[in-house]
Design an enzyme around this catalytic site. Structure first.
Site: not given
Length: 483
Positions: A249, A283
């Site tokens: 990720e 994020c």
């Protein structure tokens, strides 16, 4: 409260083989909080040997027993939430309330995966002939090397540790040096819950050296990373030599599309409160705001009002809503991006610099930039900080083209009360996750991950355990019975 951290290898805490340490810094004061051990080659080899032995034990531990121990770890994390949240606030600067929420979210991961342990289902396939049988089973991939980032120092490693344990894997976790204590607390919970020695191992120190050594080892069969796009690409190259299974990720640059059928002020309040969570160091943080031209003025005005109302300070202080950035390089990057946007013609609607009262620490004001051109750096480079660039759009096709123009594809957001518009938009956005009139996406029961250069694989939910399993097909020929 904050103590020096050692390595955790084969069920025991110990210093580095050569005694080397490095400092952990409080981002709000720039004072030293404590130290972490710097793992040597010998320490890494010891962790690999321990993880290999731990895997042999753990993969043969019954699923219900594994589930019980993982759930016990979850319970211990919840019991210790206050203590862990305090450590997290000290090492990251995030407000204590946010830290407590993250600790409980980390516990959720362990709770969820304690249940998923029992639900690793195979498949029976109807054979073409009466004298054969076909089946599919799933087995743990092996030893996992996992690397997590500093922005969510409990939740990110929890996603990796809990899923690995549920699948029957052992794991070597390497947290970020800026915020290691939160991850260490998870490891302690696993130890105290009774997870066997060698199943969970914890290394700190020089990230590049540790990553290269772990990934090069034939003992490691799976790599999981949360980090920047450049770091992800580097690890993918390293993993390719050994054909390791990889999930990652990576960075994002989430577009937010605000259509003309919504209450612009309400949408702005949701966006602003989400944008400045964790000082924008998320994020999936909303980072490019495309607002329909008919709603722009109201949206921008309310967004700026919310930004100006936020209390900035050390996370441990009462009433603080936004803490500092985690490190100096983050602060310097944000200053450069804001300066570039202003040179490109952007208007500062709120904030724009270091708070006047901040003579120490990595603080930056909650900042809103208006009418930001698409060629400004902040519209193309991930602004991992408390800055919201706003711009306008006219038509659906135009805004979708602009929203999808970057190589990132982690998350995106849509504000619309029209079902047709919302549906088209969440289908057309080239991202792994979409929030429609909603921005809090992360939850234990849902898959988390991106597309394009934002990564591969998923963490969380029933999909998350799949990256820690190998699929095995079995065909059995039945011996013909004598009549």
């Amino acid at each position: 409260m904050y103590r020096d951290l050692e390595l955790y290898i084969d069920g025991a805490w110990r210093g580095a083989a050569n005694g080397a340490t490095r400092a952990v810094t409080d981002p709000a004061t720039e004072d030293t909080l404590g130290s972490i051990a710097e793992a040597t080659d010998a320490d890494i080899d010891a962790a690999l040997t321990a993880a290999q032995a731990g895997f042999s034990v753990w993969r043969r531990t019954g699923t219900w027993e594994r589930a019980k121990l993982i759930r016990k770890a979850s319970d211990l994390i919840r019991e210790r939430a206050e203590e862990i949240a305090t450590l997290m606030s000290l090492e990251t600067g995030k407000p204590l309330a946010e830290a407590k929420g993250e600790v409980n979210a980390a516990a959720d991961q362990f709770e969820w995966y304690s249940e998923e342990t029992k639900r690793i289902y195979g498949q029976l396939i109807e054979s073409r002939t009466a004298d054969s049988r076909m089946a599919v089973i799933h087995q743990p991939v092996g030893v996992v090397a996992a690397f997590s980032a500093w922005n969510f120092p409990a939740l990110l490693p929890a996603r990796k540790i809990a899923a690995a344990l549920a699948a029957g894997c052992s794991i070597i976790i390497k947290p970020a040096g800026e915020a290691p204590a939160s991850c260490a607390a998870l490891v302690r919970a696993c130890h105290d819950a009774g997870v066997p020695s060698g199943v969970v191992n914890f290394l700190t120190g020089q990230s590049d050296m540790i990553a290269r050594r772990l990934i090069a080892s034939p003992i490691v069969r799976k790599v999981s990373v949360t980090g920047s796009v450049p770091v992800g690409k580097q690890i993918l190259h390293l993993a390719a030599d050994g054909v390791k299974k990889v999930s990652m990720e990576l960075g994002g640059h989430a577009p937010v599309v605000v259509f003309d059928d919504v209450d612009a002020e309400k949408a702005a309040e949701v966006c602003a409160n989400t944008k400045f969570r964790n000082c924008g160091q998320v994020c999936i943080s909303p980072t490019r705001f495309y607002v329909h031209e008919s709603k722009y003025e109201a949206f921008a005005r309310r967004f700026a009002e919310v930004a100006k109302s936020l209390k900035v300070g050390r996370g441990m202080e009462e009433g603080v809503q936004m803490g500092p950035l985690a490190n100096r390089r983050g602060l310097e990057t944000i200053q450069e991006l804001v300066a570039d946007a202003r040179q490109q013609g952007a208007e500062v609607l709120a904030g724009g610099g270091v708070p006047a009262e901040a003579n120490r620490g990595f603080f930056f004001e909650p900042t809103v930039l208006g009418n930001v051109p698409d060629d400004a750096r902040i519209m193309r480079e991930e602004p991992f900080g408390p800055v919201a660039p706003l711009t306008t759009f006219t038509s659906y096709d135009e805004v979708m083209e602009r929203a999808n123009a970057l190589p990132f594809g982690l998350a995106g957001y849509v504000f619309s009360n029209d079902l047709r518009t919302a549906t088209r938009a969440y289908e057309d956005l080239e991202v792994g996750m979409v929030g429609v009139n909603e921005m809090l996406l992360a939850t234990a029961e849902a898959p988390f991950g991106g597309v394009k250069e934002s990564g591969m694989g998923r963490e969380g939910g029933s999909f998350g355990i799949g990256d820690y399993l190998e699929t095995k097909y079995v065909k059995i020929k039945l011996e013909e019975r004598a009549r």
